[in-house]
Design a protein around this motif. Sequence first.
Motif, PDB file in Angstrom:
ATOM      1  N   SER A   1      31.589  33.010  39.176  1.00  4.48           N
ATOM      2  CA  SER A   1      32.618  33.355  40.166  1.00  4.48           C
ATOM      3  C   SER A   1      33.481  34.525  39.711  1.00  4.48           C
ATOM      4  N   LEU A   2      33.393  34.905  38.439  1.00  2.00           N
ATOM      5  CA  LEU A   2      34.148  36.050  37.929  1.00  2.00           C
ATOM      6  C   LEU A   2      33.350  37.331  38.154  1.00  2.00           C
ATOM      7  N   GLN A   3      33.891  38.201  38.975  1.00  2.00           N
ATOM      8  CA  GLN A   3      33.186  39.436  39.316  1.00  2.00           C
ATOM      9  C   GLN A   3      34.171  40.606  39.294  1.00  2.00           C
ATOM     10  N   PHE A   4      33.810  41.654  38.553  1.00  2.00           N
ATOM     11  CA  PHE A   4      34.666  42.839  38.439  1.00  2.00           C
ATOM     12  C   PHE A   4      33.916  44.081  38.881  1.00  2.00           C
ATOM     13  N   THR A   5      34.592  44.927  39.669  1.00  4.76           N
ATOM     14  CA  THR A   5      34.080  46.269  39.917  1.00  4.76           C
ATOM     15  C   THR A   5      34.347  47.092  38.655  1.00  4.76           C
ATOM     16  N   TYR A   6      33.828  48.325  38.607  1.00  3.77           N
ATOM     17  CA  TYR A   6      34.093  49.160  37.436  1.00  3.77           C
ATOM     18  C   TYR A   6      35.581  49.479  37.305  1.00  3.77           C
ATOM     19  N   GLU A   7      36.236  49.694  38.414  1.00  4.30           N
ATOM     20  CA  GLU A   7      37.676  49.955  38.379  1.00  4.30           C
ATOM     21  C   GLU A   7      38.417  48.741  37.836  1.00  4.30           C
ATOM     22  N   GLU A   8      38.042  47.557  38.282  1.00  2.00           N
ATOM     23  CA  GLU A   8      38.690  46.324  37.818  1.00  2.00           C
ATOM     24  C   GLU A   8      38.364  46.043  36.351  1.00  2.00           C
ATOM     25  N   LEU A   9      37.149  46.366  35.939  1.00  2.00           N
ATOM     26  CA  LEU A   9      36.762  46.141  34.545  1.00  2.00           C
ATOM     27  C   LEU A   9      37.587  47.008  33.599  1.00  2.00           C
ATOM     28  N   VAL A  10      37.782  48.272  33.955  1.00  4.62           N
ATOM     29  CA  VAL A  10      38.607  49.158  33.123  1.00  4.62           C
ATOM     30  C   VAL A  10      40.035  48.617  33.025  1.00  4.62           C
ATOM     31  N   LYS A  11      40.573  48.143  34.145  1.00  8.99           N
ATOM     32  CA  LYS A  11      41.932  47.580  34.127  1.00  8.99           C
ATOM     33  C   LYS A  11      42.016  46.364  33.208  1.00  8.99           C
TER      34      LYS A  11
ATOM     35  N   ALA B   1      30.533  45.867  38.582  1.00 13.79           N
ATOM     36  CA  ALA B   1      30.143  46.119  37.196  1.00 13.79           C
ATOM     37  C   ALA B   1      29.589  44.879  36.516  1.00 13.79           C
ATOM     38  N   VAL B   2      30.254  43.751  36.726  1.00 10.73           N
ATOM     39  CA  VAL B   2      29.888  42.513  36.036  1.00 10.73           C
ATOM     40  C   VAL B   2      29.951  41.343  36.999  1.00 10.73           C
ATOM     41  N   ILE B   3      28.930  40.499  36.921  1.00  7.86           N
ATOM     42  CA  ILE B   3      28.938  39.232  37.660  1.00  7.86           C
ATOM     43  C   ILE B   3      28.731  38.120  36.642  1.00  7.86           C
ATOM     44  N   ASP B   4      29.739  37.272  36.505  1.00 11.03           N
ATOM     45  CA  ASP B   4      29.678  36.122  35.605  1.00 11.03           C
ATOM     46  C   ASP B   4      30.090  34.904  36.407  1.00 11.03           C
TER      47      ASP B   4
ATOM     48  N   VAL C   1      37.051  42.969  14.032  1.00 14.68           N
ATOM     49  CA  VAL C   1      37.244  41.808  14.901  1.00 14.68           C
ATOM     50  C   VAL C   1      35.961  40.991  14.954  1.00 14.68           C
ATOM     51  N   GLY C   2      35.996  39.786  14.408  1.00 15.48           N
ATOM     52  CA  GLY C   2      34.855  38.889  14.570  1.00 15.48           C
ATOM     53  C   GLY C   2      34.802  38.422  16.010  1.00 15.48           C
ATOM     54  N   MET C   3      33.672  38.622  16.679  1.00 15.57           N
ATOM     55  CA  MET C   3      33.515  38.178  18.069  1.00 15.57           C
ATOM     56  C   MET C   3      32.400  37.144  18.136  1.00 15.57           C
ATOM     57  N   MET C   4      32.822  35.899  18.305  1.00  9.91           N
ATOM     58  CA  MET C   4      31.892  34.761  18.338  1.00  9.91           C
ATOM     59  C   MET C   4      31.880  34.193  19.755  1.00  9.91           C
ATOM     60  N   LEU C   5      31.359  34.992  20.678  1.00  8.65           N
ATOM     61  CA  LEU C   5      31.416  34.631  22.095  1.00  8.65           C
ATOM     62  C   LEU C   5      30.017  34.567  22.709  1.00  8.65           C
ATOM     63  N   PRO C   6      29.818  33.621  23.625  1.00  7.58           N
ATOM     64  CA  PRO C   6      28.558  33.599  24.370  1.00  7.58           C
ATOM     65  C   PRO C   6      28.556  34.722  25.405  1.00  7.58           C
ATOM     66  N   ASN C   7      27.438  34.921  26.054  1.00  8.40           N
ATOM     67  CA  ASN C   7      27.378  35.901  27.145  1.00  8.40           C
ATOM     68  C   ASN C   7      28.424  35.544  28.187  1.00  8.40           C
ATOM     69  N   SER C   8      29.336  36.463  28.420  1.00 14.74           N
ATOM     70  CA  SER C   8      30.432  36.183  29.355  1.00 14.74           C
ATOM     71  C   SER C   8      31.196  37.460  29.627  1.00 14.74           C
ATOM     72  N   ILE C   9      31.996  37.414  30.662  1.00  9.90           N
ATOM     73  CA  ILE C   9      32.865  38.541  30.976  1.00  9.90           C
ATOM     74  C   ILE C   9      33.912  38.718  29.870  1.00  9.90           C
ATOM     75  N   HIS C  10      34.227  37.629  29.168  1.00  9.78           N
ATOM     76  CA  HIS C  10      35.174  37.695  28.058  1.00  9.78           C
ATOM     77  C   HIS C  10      34.608  38.534  26.915  1.00  9.78           C
TER      78      HIS C  10
END
Length: 365
Positions: A33-43, A28-31, A63-72
Amino acid sequence: MIDQEALSKLTLYDLLLQSAKEFPSKMAVIDGSLQFTYEELVKAVDAFSSSLYYQGFRKGDRVGMMLPNSIHYIVSYYAVQRLGGIVVQVNPQYQAVELDYIMVDAEPKWFICERIQHGKIREVRAFNDVHVIFTTDDYGADRILQPSSGVQPEQVSISPKADIAVIQYTGGTTGKSKGVMLTHFNIVCNIHQSGEAFSDVLNKGEERILGVAPLTHAMAMTNMNNSVRLASTFIILGKFDAGKVLELIRKYQPTMMLGSPTMYIALLNLQDLQPNDLSCFKICISGAAPIPAEVLKNLEKKSGAHILEGYGLSEGTTSTHRTPLNKKRKIGSVGSPIALTEAKIVDEETGTKELPPGEKGELII
């Protein structure tokens, strides 16, 4: 065909669940070294939403979200949506005076950012009663991507047409930036409308989408949601750097990219760009400003992809117009209205008289 009735029942979190159900092992996401499948992303989303809930988060909280592009960003975004909260988009580049305006205007109860933003926060008095969550604790441990330590709260009841999902601040080109209130239905419907324009080319569960535009911008946020809708792999870069973008392209062979003309120009001007480097793309979407004709033709030549331009605005969620995929294209035009969108040109004096082709006027959508 777009089924408006069906879409009116979907939340943004539902989109994620649908893709995870159909393609659980799809990346689902590649950031980095941080990589999540869709199942892992939902978890991960469920775990963070549980953490927020047991800290006191409730439906309707902003919720103010002041984040750069990231898995976070992605995990935080969908965790807030799961709880029926409202994401207030905050550009990480904002300085204290801009941040103060957003905080006073939007009045978020919560704020998520990197620890590097601590200095700006200390300067803004409006943070006095706000629960701030840094992505890491004092010892550098991740606070967003933690396993769930409690029972999952029940799914809250969300009315997609009535409940706000995102407050997206406009560019403020004609005055102070204004917070556009986007419902779940606004966003869900808009990504399906936009998706109709390239439904013949992109296939669910098969695409890899490059996410280099800032996610706090409406256009990029829509790109992220569309990636989830298509069960695509979303490849993230924290901050645009043409050389690093080329590295990602060579490594992951993305099939779609969304960016501004300046991003494409920087990419095309790289000295080590090889003839086949961009041939992986099926579609390149340009937005935020008109793309020069010579840049468009050069990008088309080097990628072989469909180059789509468009027009949109935060008040319209994002896209309202797009150049056609397999029909006659007029370079320099914003294209035709996307599916289920009505538009006309009227005179500037009265704002009501519809004008014939070729006449200068005001666009009404």
